[in-house]
Design a protein around this motif. Structure first.
Motif, short mmCIF file in Angstrom:
data_model
loop_
_atom_site.label_atom_id
_atom_site.label_comp_id
_atom_site.label_asym_id
_atom_site.label_seq_id
_atom_site.Cartn_x
_atom_site.Cartn_y
_atom_site.Cartn_z
N ALA A 146 3.95 7.17 -7.90
CA ALA A 146 2.86 6.32 -8.42
C ALA A 146 1.61 6.42 -7.55
N GLY A 147 1.78 6.46 -6.22
CA GLY A 147 0.62 6.53 -5.32
C GLY A 147 -0.18 7.80 -5.58
N ASP A 148 0.50 8.92 -5.63
CA ASP A 148 -0.20 10.19 -5.87
C ASP A 148 -0.85 10.22 -7.25
N TYR A 186 4.89 3.15 4.40
CA TYR A 186 5.12 4.50 3.89
C TYR A 186 6.57 4.85 4.10
N ARG A 187 7.08 5.69 3.24
CA ARG A 187 8.46 6.15 3.39
C ARG A 187 8.45 7.49 4.10
N ASP A 188 9.27 7.60 5.14
CA ASP A 188 9.47 8.90 5.76
C ASP A 188 10.07 9.83 4.70
N VAL A 203 3.62 -6.88 -5.16
CA VAL A 203 3.54 -5.92 -6.26
C VAL A 203 3.58 -4.47 -5.76
N ASP A 204 4.30 -3.65 -6.49
CA ASP A 204 4.44 -2.23 -6.19
C ASP A 204 4.96 -1.58 -7.46
N PRO A 205 4.36 -0.49 -7.94
CA PRO A 205 4.84 0.09 -9.20
C PRO A 205 6.31 0.49 -9.17
N MET A 206 6.84 0.86 -7.97
CA MET A 206 8.19 1.42 -7.94
C MET A 206 9.13 0.66 -7.00
N LEU A 207 10.32 0.38 -7.50
CA LEU A 207 11.41 -0.15 -6.67
C LEU A 207 12.49 0.93 -6.69
N ALA A 208 12.50 1.79 -5.66
CA ALA A 208 13.41 2.95 -5.67
C ALA A 208 14.66 2.63 -4.86
N THR A 209 14.68 2.94 -3.55
CA THR A 209 15.84 2.52 -2.74
C THR A 209 15.76 1.02 -2.44
N GLY A 210 14.54 0.47 -2.55
CA GLY A 210 14.33 -0.95 -2.24
C GLY A 210 13.88 -1.16 -0.80
N GLY A 211 13.90 -0.09 0.00
CA GLY A 211 13.58 -0.24 1.43
C GLY A 211 12.19 -0.83 1.67
N SER A 212 11.19 -0.32 0.94
CA SER A 212 9.82 -0.80 1.16
C SER A 212 9.68 -2.27 0.78
N ALA A 213 10.24 -2.63 -0.38
CA ALA A 213 10.14 -4.02 -0.83
C ALA A 213 10.85 -4.95 0.15
N LEU A 265 0.85 -1.19 0.00
CA LEU A 265 0.00 0.00 0.00
C LEU A 265 0.89 1.25 0.00
N ARG A 266 0.39 2.27 -0.63
CA ARG A 266 -0.85 2.32 -1.38
C ARG A 266 -0.70 1.88 -2.83
N ALA A 267 0.43 2.25 -3.43
CA ALA A 267 0.49 2.22 -4.89
C ALA A 267 0.34 0.81 -5.47
N GLY A 268 0.71 -0.21 -4.73
CA GLY A 268 0.59 -1.58 -5.23
C GLY A 268 -0.84 -1.95 -5.58
C1 PRP Z 1 6.46 4.59 -2.86
C2 PRP Z 1 6.28 3.39 -3.78
C3 PRP Z 1 6.99 2.29 -3.07
C4 PRP Z 1 8.12 3.02 -2.40
C5 PRP Z 1 9.37 2.82 -3.20
O1 PRP Z 1 5.53 4.55 -1.86
O2 PRP Z 1 4.95 3.07 -4.07
O3 PRP Z 1 6.20 1.64 -2.10
O4 PRP Z 1 7.78 4.41 -2.38
O5 PRP Z 1 10.44 3.39 -2.55
P1 PRP Z 1 11.64 2.59 -1.88
O6 PRP Z 1 12.03 1.50 -2.86
O7 PRP Z 1 12.68 3.65 -1.74
O8 PRP Z 1 11.15 2.06 -0.57
P2 PRP Z 1 5.26 5.76 -0.83
O9 PRP Z 1 6.08 5.62 0.39
O10 PRP Z 1 5.34 7.05 -1.58
O11 PRP Z 1 3.79 5.45 -0.36
P3 PRP Z 1 2.41 5.43 -1.19
O12 PRP Z 1 2.43 4.18 -2.04
O13 PRP Z 1 1.39 5.36 -0.12
O14 PRP Z 1 2.33 6.67 -2.03
#
Ligand code: PRP
Length: 208
Positions: A200-202, A103-105, A130-140, A78-81
């Motif tokens: 992606a979430g926004d 959520y990412r701080d 599933v999540d549209p974005m793999l950025a730093t990877g922290g959330s995944a 959540l949310r974007a996934g």
């Molecule tokens: C975004 C995105 C991923 C995460 C990716 O979520 O949907 O979950 O950041 O970033 P990372 O790889 O650096 O962890 P966000 O925290 O913006 O929350 P949202 O989906 O509720 O908008």
């Protein structure tokens, strides 16, 4: 080391270009993200095991095939996934759905878990996170930690765009998890994938 699969199917690439465009509005973004997820499910299900089965047709017995092996679960972060779930379920309607909230701080980019509700037999399922974005990877990484803590063993990660930093971090933290992405982008800048597709979430929920 988890393998990185870039999904080069022309329809996936074409549709990814549509959602990257900053002029793509919320409604179209939502629709096309689901279409991409649907096509990605078609691709990532290619290696699902089959078993032989005899079926009686109106004319005789067909020595046919059906899906074998593990049951599936789709787990959006959540949310974007959430934006990718319907597209996957269109193709795999019997999959169960779990949810993990992260959520990412915005300052530190540290992920925080705020919700988790999973199918009770998650340990017996093939899990697609599933999540549209793999950025730093922290959330995944943290979402997959949470899944493993609850017994999940067989996990794949599916995203639209990935950054090299996130791919590396996820492969190091969870070497057993294969990654399926529509694109590997150039870099990370202030925690955002560049060129990426924005937040992606926004963009999915119109919250900016
Ligand atoms: C975004 C995105 C991923 C995460 C990716 O979520 O949907 O979950 O950041 O970033 P990372 O790889 O650096 O962890 P966000 O925290 O913006 O929350 P949202 O989906 O509720 O908008």
């Amino acid at each position: 080391m988890g393998e990185l699969h870039i999904m080069n199917h022309p329809l996936i690439q074409h549709k990814l270009t549509i959602v990257r465009d900053e002029n793509c509005g919320t409604r179209e973004f939502r629709e096309v993200v689901n279409e991409i997820a649907n096509l990605m499910a078609f691709e990532f299900s290619r290696d699902m095991p089959l078993e032989e089965v005899d079926v009686k047709t109106p004319e005789g017995i067909a020595h046919a095939k059906q899906l074998a092996g593990k049951k599936l679960a789709v787990v959006p972060i959540l949310r974007a996934g959430i934006g990718m779930v319907d597209g996957i379920l269109d193709l795999i309607p019997t999959a169960k759905v779990g949810h993990i909230g992260m959520y990412r701080d915005e300052e530190t980019l540290e992920p925080h878990e705020y919700f988790a509700k999973l199918p009770s037999d998650i340990d017996q399922r093939q899990v697609f996170v599933v999540d549209p974005m793999l950025a730093t990877g922290g959330s995944a990484i943290m979402a997959i930690d949470a899944l493993k803590k609850r017994g999940a063993k067989n996990i794949k990660f599916v995203c639209l765009v990935s950054a090299p930093e996130g791919v590396k971090a996820l492969q190091e933290a969870h070497p057993d998890v294969d990654i399926y992405a529509a694109a590997l982008d150039e870099k990370l800048e202030n925690g955002y994938i560049v060129p990426g597709l924005g937040d992606a979430g926004d963009r999915l929920f119109g919250t900016k």
